[in-house]
Design a protein around this motif. Structure first.
Motif, PDB file in Angstrom:
ATOM      1  N   SER A   1       0.830  -1.198   0.000  1.00 25.69           N
ATOM      2  CA  SER A   1       0.000   0.000   0.000  1.00 25.69           C
ATOM      3  C   SER A   1       0.873   1.261   0.000  1.00 25.69           C
ATOM      4  CB  SER A   1      -0.902  -0.068   1.236  1.00 25.69           C
ATOM      5  OG  SER A   1      -1.502   1.154   1.470  1.00 25.69           O
ATOM      6  N   LEU A   2       1.906   1.258   0.849  1.00 23.83           N
ATOM      7  CA  LEU A   2       2.803   2.419   0.935  1.00 23.83           C
ATOM      8  C   LEU A   2       3.566   2.612  -0.378  1.00 23.83           C
ATOM      9  CD1 LEU A   2       3.734   4.556   2.969  1.00 23.83           C
ATOM     10  CD2 LEU A   2       5.582   3.015   3.629  1.00 23.83           C
ATOM     11  N   ALA A   3       4.080   1.514  -0.928  1.00 20.95           N
ATOM     12  CA  ALA A   3       4.848   1.584  -2.184  1.00 20.95           C
ATOM     13  C   ALA A   3       3.961   2.120  -3.310  1.00 20.95           C
ATOM     14  CB  ALA A   3       5.393   0.203  -2.545  1.00 20.95           C
ATOM     15  N   MET A   4       2.699   1.699  -3.305  1.00 26.19           N
ATOM     16  CA  MET A   4       1.763   2.134  -4.336  1.00 26.19           C
ATOM     17  C   MET A   4       1.525   3.649  -4.241  1.00 26.19           C
ATOM     18  SD  MET A   4      -1.848   0.356  -4.663  1.00 26.19           S
ATOM     19  CE  MET A   4      -3.103   0.924  -5.730  1.00 26.19           C
ATOM     20  N   LEU A   5       1.386   4.145  -3.021  1.00 29.81           N
ATOM     21  CA  LEU A   5       1.149   5.573  -2.821  1.00 29.81           C
ATOM     22  C   LEU A   5       2.372   6.386  -3.229  1.00 29.81           C
ATOM     23  CD1 LEU A   5      -0.910   7.667  -1.612  1.00 29.81           C
ATOM     24  CD2 LEU A   5       0.415   7.538   0.489  1.00 29.81           C
ATOM     25  N   ILE A   6       3.557   5.935  -2.785  1.00 32.86           N
ATOM     26  CA  ILE A   6       4.798   6.663  -3.111  1.00 32.86           C
ATOM     27  C   ILE A   6       4.998   6.694  -4.627  1.00 32.86           C
ATOM     28  CG2 ILE A   6       7.322   6.608  -2.898  1.00 32.86           C
ATOM     29  CD1 ILE A   6       6.868   5.444  -0.028  1.00 32.86           C
ATOM     30  N   ALA A   7       4.791   5.530  -5.278  1.00 27.52           N
ATOM     31  CA  ALA A   7       4.959   5.464  -6.735  1.00 27.52           C
ATOM     32  C   ALA A   7       3.909   6.336  -7.423  1.00 27.52           C
ATOM     33  CB  ALA A   7       4.863   4.018  -7.214  1.00 27.52           C
ATOM     34  N   GLY A   8       2.703   6.389  -6.858  1.00 31.26           N
ATOM     35  CA  GLY A   8       1.652   7.240  -7.423  1.00 31.26           C
ATOM     36  C   GLY A   8       2.068   8.702  -7.386  1.00 31.26           C
ATOM     37  N   PHE A   9       2.615   9.138  -6.244  1.00 28.92           N
ATOM     38  CA  PHE A   9       3.062  10.530  -6.153  1.00 28.92           C
ATOM     39  C   PHE A   9       4.286  10.764  -7.040  1.00 28.92           C
ATOM     40  CE2 PHE A   9       0.468  10.806  -2.157  1.00 28.92           C
ATOM     41  CZ  PHE A   9      -0.335  11.843  -2.599  1.00 28.92           C
ATOM     42  N   GLY A  10       5.138   9.742  -7.164  1.00 28.88           N
ATOM     43  CA  GLY A  10       6.279   9.841  -8.087  1.00 28.88           C
ATOM     44  C   GLY A  10       5.784  10.051  -9.507  1.00 28.88           C
ATOM     45  N   LEU A  11       4.741   9.323  -9.885  1.00 27.21           N
ATOM     46  CA  LEU A  11       4.182   9.448 -11.238  1.00 27.21           C
ATOM     47  C   LEU A  11       3.599  10.833 -11.473  1.00 27.21           C
ATOM     48  CD1 LEU A  11       2.399   6.013 -11.796  1.00 27.21           C
ATOM     49  CD2 LEU A  11       4.212   6.991 -13.202  1.00 27.21           C
ATOM     50  N   ILE A  12       2.903  11.347 -10.444  1.00 25.14           N
ATOM     51  CA  ILE A  12       2.303  12.682 -10.585  1.00 25.14           C
ATOM     52  C   ILE A  12       3.394  13.702 -10.916  1.00 25.14           C
ATOM     53  CG2 ILE A  12       1.107  14.557  -9.371  1.00 25.14           C
ATOM     54  CD1 ILE A  12      -0.298  12.332  -7.702  1.00 25.14           C
ATOM     55  N   SER A  13       4.503  13.631 -10.165  1.00 26.02           N
ATOM     56  CA  SER A  13       5.537  14.631 -10.404  1.00 26.02           C
ATOM     57  C   SER A  13       6.305  14.350 -11.692  1.00 26.02           C
ATOM     58  CB  SER A  13       6.431  14.779  -9.178  1.00 26.02           C
ATOM     59  OG  SER A  13       7.515  13.949  -9.243  1.00 26.02           O
TER      60      SER A  13
ATOM     61  N   TYR B   1       1.651  15.991 -13.793  1.00 27.04           N
ATOM     62  CA  TYR B   1       0.244  16.217 -13.437  1.00 27.04           C
ATOM     63  C   TYR B   1       0.165  17.180 -12.264  1.00 27.04           C
ATOM     64  CZ  TYR B   1      -0.908  12.194 -16.384  1.00 27.04           C
ATOM     65  OH  TYR B   1      -1.046  11.349 -17.437  1.00 27.04           O
ATOM     66  N   SER B   2      -1.020  17.806 -12.115  1.00 27.35           N
ATOM     67  CA  SER B   2      -1.213  18.718 -10.992  1.00 27.35           C
ATOM     68  C   SER B   2      -1.759  17.939  -9.784  1.00 27.35           C
ATOM     69  CB  SER B   2      -2.200  19.815 -11.399  1.00 27.35           C
ATOM     70  OG  SER B   2      -2.676  20.455 -10.243  1.00 27.35           O
ATOM     71  N   PHE B   3      -1.212  18.248  -8.619  1.00 31.02           N
ATOM     72  CA  PHE B   3      -1.685  17.569  -7.398  1.00 31.02           C
ATOM     73  C   PHE B   3      -3.129  17.951  -7.067  1.00 31.02           C
ATOM     74  CE2 PHE B   3       2.800  16.782  -6.868  1.00 31.02           C
ATOM     75  CZ  PHE B   3       2.834  15.556  -6.249  1.00 31.02           C
ATOM     76  N   SER B   4      -3.618  19.024  -7.695  1.00 35.52           N
ATOM     77  CA  SER B   4      -4.994  19.435  -7.393  1.00 35.52           C
ATOM     78  C   SER B   4      -6.016  18.803  -8.346  1.00 35.52           C
ATOM     79  CB  SER B   4      -5.097  20.959  -7.433  1.00 35.52           C
ATOM     80  OG  SER B   4      -4.708  21.401  -8.711  1.00 35.52           O
ATOM     81  N   ALA B   5      -5.558  17.939  -9.278  1.00 34.55           N
ATOM     82  CA  ALA B   5      -6.505  17.309 -10.216  1.00 34.55           C
ATOM     83  C   ALA B   5      -7.467  16.381  -9.461  1.00 34.55           C
ATOM     84  CB  ALA B   5      -5.737  16.519 -11.270  1.00 34.55           C
ATOM     85  N   GLY B   6      -8.762  16.505  -9.770  1.00 39.35           N
ATOM     86  CA  GLY B   6      -9.788  15.734  -9.061  1.00 39.35           C
ATOM     87  C   GLY B   6      -9.616  14.233  -9.191  1.00 39.35           C
ATOM     88  N   TRP B   7      -9.217  13.766 -10.395  1.00 45.79           N
ATOM     89  CA  TRP B   7      -9.113  12.316 -10.607  1.00 45.79           C
ATOM     90  C   TRP B   7      -8.067  11.688  -9.688  1.00 45.79           C
ATOM     91  CZ3 TRP B   7      -4.550  10.074 -12.499  1.00 45.79           C
ATOM     92  CH2 TRP B   7      -3.617  10.935 -13.071  1.00 45.79           C
ATOM     93  N   ILE B   8      -7.036  12.464  -9.342  1.00 45.47           N
ATOM     94  CA  ILE B   8      -5.995  11.934  -8.454  1.00 45.47           C
ATOM     95  C   ILE B   8      -6.574  11.716  -7.051  1.00 45.47           C
ATOM     96  CG2 ILE B   8      -3.863  12.571  -7.237  1.00 45.47           C
ATOM     97  CD1 ILE B   8      -2.945  13.730 -10.000  1.00 45.47           C
ATOM     98  N   TRP B   9      -7.409  12.639  -6.607  1.00 44.47           N
ATOM     99  CA  TRP B   9      -7.951  12.519  -5.251  1.00 44.47           C
ATOM    100  C   TRP B   9      -9.018  11.433  -5.171  1.00 44.47           C
ATOM    101  CZ3 TRP B   9      -4.762  13.804  -1.779  1.00 44.47           C
ATOM    102  CH2 TRP B   9      -3.767  14.721  -2.132  1.00 44.47           C
ATOM    103  N   VAL B  10      -9.680  11.173  -6.306  1.00 45.18           N
ATOM    104  CA  VAL B  10     -10.593  10.018  -6.342  1.00 45.18           C
ATOM    105  C   VAL B  10      -9.769   8.742  -6.171  1.00 45.18           C
ATOM    106  CG1 VAL B  10     -12.182   8.680  -7.791  1.00 45.18           C
ATOM    107  CG2 VAL B  10     -12.329  11.174  -7.766  1.00 45.18           C
ATOM    108  N   LYS B  11      -8.593   8.692  -6.843  1.00 46.03           N
ATOM    109  CA  LYS B  11      -7.718   7.524  -6.702  1.00 46.03           C
ATOM    110  C   LYS B  11      -7.204   7.380  -5.262  1.00 46.03           C
ATOM    111  CE  LYS B  11      -4.539   6.560  -9.862  1.00 46.03           C
ATOM    112  NZ  LYS B  11      -4.566   5.268 -10.541  1.00 46.03           N
ATOM    113  N   VAL B  12      -6.876   8.512  -4.636  1.00 44.06           N
ATOM    114  CA  VAL B  12      -6.404   8.448  -3.242  1.00 44.06           C
ATOM    115  C   VAL B  12      -7.517   7.880  -2.350  1.00 44.06           C
ATOM    116  CG1 VAL B  12      -5.652   9.827  -1.248  1.00 44.06           C
ATOM    117  CG2 VAL B  12      -4.670  10.277  -3.495  1.00 44.06           C
TER     118      VAL B  12
END
Ligand code: HEM
Length: 114
Positions: free
Chosen positions: A44-56, A60-71
């Motif tokens: 779970s932690l690795a998935m989140l870290i990799a997700g944030f790595g992908l965003i940067s 992508y913008s951290f404020s995009a709605g689709w990202i927060w739906v994924k979170v």
């Protein structure tokens, strides 16, 4: 590190998290709890870290709605293994919830509706 590296970590962690979650739904025996909670916690932690790595990495913008739906889907999915051991009789419901969360999170990647 390249975006592909984060993609591989993200998708592999998702496979590990989902796989071990379904293992817990099918056989929530007390002797498997420690290992399942450890593996799903790390995945779970690795998935989140990799997700944030992908965003940067992908700009992508951290404020995009689709990202927060994924979170939100990630939070729900990460809670399920623990619940599988506490509420064994609800395994059927947990399976449906896990599949729906994975479906929504994957749909967000390809449709990015907001
Ligand atoms: C239930 C939770 C999640 C599932 C099932 C999931 C699944 C996926 C899948 C299958 C991909 C496509 C990978 C590829 O095309 O190579 C992906 C990409 C991505 N995920 Fe997740 N993910 C989840 C949670 C998250 C979280 C929590 C974040 C952010 C912290 C995140 C951020 C991303 C990003 C930025 C991409 C790349 C999108 C793109 O290629 O355009 N994901 N995810």
């Amino acid at each position: 590190m390249s975006p592909s590296f984060y993609h591989v970590i993200h998708v592999f962690s998702m496979a590990a998290l989902v796989g071990y979650s379904f293992y817990a739904f099918a056989l929530p025996a007390p002797e498997t709890k420690k290992r399942v909670m450890m593996v799903t916690g790390i995945a779970s932690l690795a998935m989140l870290i990799a997700g944030f790595g992908l965003i940067s990495k992908m700009g992508y913008s951290f404020s995009a709605g689709w990202i927060w739906v994924k979170v939100a889907c990630w939070i729900g999915l990460s809670m399920l293994p623990g619940m599988a051991y506490r509420r064994r009789e609800r395994a059927g419901l947990f399976i449906v919830i896990a599949l729906v969360l994975v479906l929504i999170a994957i749909a967000m990647v390809y449709f990015k509706p907001f």
